[in-house]
Scaffold this active site. Structure first.
Site, PDB file in Angstrom:
ATOM      1  N   SER A 152       0.836  -1.197   0.000  1.00 24.44           N
ATOM      2  CA  SER A 152       0.000   0.000   0.000  1.00 24.44           C
ATOM      3  C   SER A 152       0.876   1.255   0.000  1.00 24.44           C
ATOM      4  O   SER A 152       1.692   1.431  -0.894  1.00 24.44           O
ATOM      5  CB  SER A 152      -0.959  -0.035   1.194  1.00 24.44           C
ATOM      6  OG  SER A 152      -1.957   0.953   1.053  1.00 24.44           O
ATOM      7  N   ASP A 190      -7.942  -2.454  -7.748  1.00 23.07           N
ATOM      8  CA  ASP A 190      -7.486  -2.215  -6.385  1.00 23.07           C
ATOM      9  C   ASP A 190      -8.590  -1.522  -5.574  1.00 23.07           C
ATOM     10  O   ASP A 190      -9.065  -0.445  -5.951  1.00 23.07           O
ATOM     11  CB  ASP A 190      -6.238  -1.332  -6.438  1.00 23.07           C
ATOM     12  CG  ASP A 190      -5.637  -1.105  -5.072  1.00 23.07           C
ATOM     13  OD1 ASP A 190      -4.653  -1.774  -4.750  1.00 23.07           O
ATOM     14  OD2 ASP A 190      -6.158  -0.247  -4.323  1.00 23.07           O
ATOM     15  N   HIS A 221      -6.862  -5.252  -2.072  1.00 24.79           N
ATOM     16  CA  HIS A 221      -5.788  -4.270  -1.887  1.00 24.79           C
ATOM     17  C   HIS A 221      -4.688  -4.920  -1.068  1.00 24.79           C
ATOM     18  O   HIS A 221      -4.796  -5.080   0.141  1.00 24.79           O
ATOM     19  CB  HIS A 221      -6.322  -3.025  -1.168  1.00 24.79           C
ATOM     20  CG  HIS A 221      -5.279  -1.960  -0.950  1.00 24.79           C
ATOM     21  ND1 HIS A 221      -4.696  -1.281  -1.993  1.00 24.79           N
ATOM     22  CD2 HIS A 221      -4.712  -1.478   0.182  1.00 24.79           C
ATOM     23  CE1 HIS A 221      -3.816  -0.400  -1.512  1.00 24.79           C
ATOM     24  NE2 HIS A 221      -3.808  -0.511  -0.190  1.00 24.79           N
TER      25      HIS A 221
END
Length: 215
Positions: free
Chosen positions: A21, A117, A184
């Site tokens: 991330s 995502d 994600h």
């Protein structure tokens, strides 16, 4: 790095910089810098998971993420810490986007990302302020809750995501593992790597595709 250096990093033969991330984005932005902190003979590679945030437009057609990055750069004075190869040719806030930085990276880089995502769908494509009636709430929490028209919009985002990669120059020290999962991040989960239901590319799981070039 100074702390790690004193704990044995100075004797490293191989080093990998990895993050997920925001950490994945930081990995991309700092990949070459990380390499420069190590001796020339050390084999260095970078793995960015769910960090390829694109300069995409919202459902209203605005570039909210670009404006957010511009404010971040101005607030923190980030320009001096972004890759100079990028900031020398374009506005610094644009160098927060991997699509603009990756072409300049010299260190071997492996990117893992979903073209759908969930963070980007929820925050770049459909930020909350553009959905005051919460018509996207069910869809954003679970893809099965999307209407037909909502799925078309999300699919268009996926197409735009892939175009960013098609625009990158070819490089034998760079690899990608892009899935169609509505997710994600994933590398912190062992099932993502080794499970029979792990995402596959050319019938190979990520573990077997990792670094498609000589170590």
């Amino acid at each position: 790095m100074k702390d790690l250096w004193s704990k044995g990093m100075n004797n490293a033969e191989n080093a990998i910089l990895c993050g997920t991330s925001a950490g994945g984005l930081a990995t991309i932005l700092n990949c070459d810098n990380f390499k420069s902190l190590l001796p020339e003979n050390v084999k260095v590679k970078c793995v960015a998971d769910a960090g390829f945030f694109i300069n995409g437009k919202t459902i209203s057609g605005t570039s909210d993420i670009q404006e957010m990055y511009r404010k971040i750069v101005n607030l923190h004075g980030s320009a001096k810490n972004l890759p100079s190869a990028c900031t020398s040719v374009m506005e610094p806030s644009l160098c927060f986007f991997p699509e603009n930085v990756v072409p300049y990276i010299q260190t071997p880089l492996f990117i893992i990302n979903s073209i759908y995502d969930t963070w980007q769908i929820k925050n770049i494509l459909i930020p909350e302020k553009l959905d005051p009636q919460h018509t996207w709430k069910d869809c954003k929490s679970n893809i099965s809750g999307c209407t037909f028209s909502q799925r078309i919009i999300i699919q268009a985002f996926g197409v735009e995501f892939l175009k960013k990669f098609e625009g990158l120059p070819p490089c034998f020290t760079r690899g990608y593992f892009l899935t169609s999962c509505y997710s994600h991040g994933g590398i912190l989960s062992l099932t993502y790597w080794f499970s029979a239901s792990s995402p596959r590319l050319l019938n190979k799981v990520m573990f077997h595709l990792h670094y498609p070039y000589k170590v």
